[in-house]
Design a protein around this motif. Sequence first.
Motif, PDB file in Angstrom:
ATOM      1  N   LYS A 100       1.048   1.197  -8.090  1.00  0.00           N
ATOM      2  CA  LYS A 100       0.461  -0.053  -8.582  1.00  0.00           C
ATOM      3  C   LYS A 100      -0.984  -0.193  -8.123  1.00  0.00           C
ATOM      4  N   LYS A 158       9.717   2.934  -2.241  1.00  0.00           N
ATOM      5  CA  LYS A 158       9.002   1.658  -2.234  1.00  0.00           C
ATOM      6  C   LYS A 158       7.518   1.876  -1.961  1.00  0.00           C
ATOM      7  N   TYR A 187       4.261   0.765 -16.722  1.00  0.00           N
ATOM      8  CA  TYR A 187       3.572   1.936 -17.282  1.00  0.00           C
ATOM      9  C   TYR A 187       4.466   2.663 -18.269  1.00  0.00           C
ATOM     10  N   THR A 226       2.958  -1.536 -12.419  1.00  0.00           N
ATOM     11  CA  THR A 226       4.088  -0.871 -11.786  1.00  0.00           C
ATOM     12  C   THR A 226       4.524   0.333 -12.623  1.00  0.00           C
ATOM     13  N   PRO A 227       5.289   1.257 -12.028  1.00  0.00           N
ATOM     14  CA  PRO A 227       5.803   2.385 -12.817  1.00  0.00           C
ATOM     15  C   PRO A 227       6.615   1.941 -14.026  1.00  0.00           C
ATOM     16  N   THR A 228       7.391   0.866 -13.865  1.00  0.00           N
ATOM     17  CA  THR A 228       8.216   0.372 -14.974  1.00  0.00           C
ATOM     18  C   THR A 228       7.351  -0.102 -16.127  1.00  0.00           C
ATOM     19  N   MET A 259       5.929   3.119  -5.114  1.00  0.00           N
ATOM     20  CA  MET A 259       5.669   2.048  -6.081  1.00  0.00           C
ATOM     21  C   MET A 259       4.417   1.262  -5.722  1.00  0.00           C
ATOM     22  N   ARG A 260       4.205   1.045  -4.407  1.00  0.00           N
ATOM     23  CA  ARG A 260       2.998   0.328  -3.980  1.00  0.00           C
ATOM     24  C   ARG A 260       1.749   1.150  -4.278  1.00  0.00           C
TER      25      ARG A 260
END
Length: 240
Positions: free
Chosen positions: A218, A211, A228, A224-226, A214-215
């Motif tokens: 971003k 988590k 990207y 977010t990685p998703t 992910m912060r």
Amino acid sequence: MRVNNTCFDVHENEMLIIPPFNYHEGVNYSEKGLRFFWCHFSNISFEQMSKETVEALSNNETFAQMLLLPEFTNKISVNRANILFHQLLDIYQETQNGMYLNYFMTSILMELSYQTHTSYFPNGRKDNSNITQPIRDWVRIHALEHITVESIAEEFRYNKSYLSRMFKENEGISIKELITKYRIEYAKSMLVNTSKDIIEIAYEAGYVDPKYFMRVFKRVEQVTPTVYRRTFAQKHFNNK
């Protein structure tokens, strides 16, 4: 790879650039997963220079504006170049606009040149390369491990506060920011090149808390990685 009469054993995070009109061939089997990016240029000339010539030119005021590409190196971030090449492939898949592709290829060359300058001549002059360069190289090699400013200070036998201040003054970036830079570059490359889930990538990039990863991602990339990863949904492979 053999280029003319010289053999290069290219490993992970290393880059070999073959100059135009140089004979080259493979001399051994490559490991699974190896990729080549072949770029063909027209109406452009490259001049091969010896290490001594480049070092002499580094004292010239116009040296920083030179397009400088290494023949073989492990000092630059291959992940950054890899990401840009995938962006180029995506652009080609969506549009074959020659001007767009040419400008993007130019940006890749500029990125490689910029990294070459900052890696080999961090202050624009060879004789100004300072004690922070070994630290920068060490961080680049170990960034994906669980390293901290404290462990780096211990490795180089510095006081933590002094090391942080000295590094920031010389490099213009803090050690923590440099670690984050290399980790996010690695994560971006994994998002582009693999189907690994984000949690696994976070661990591989040196983050024990997905988590938090992910912060950080971003904050650095503004997505977010998703998201990207989705930007690289299209791929173009030349199977000929």
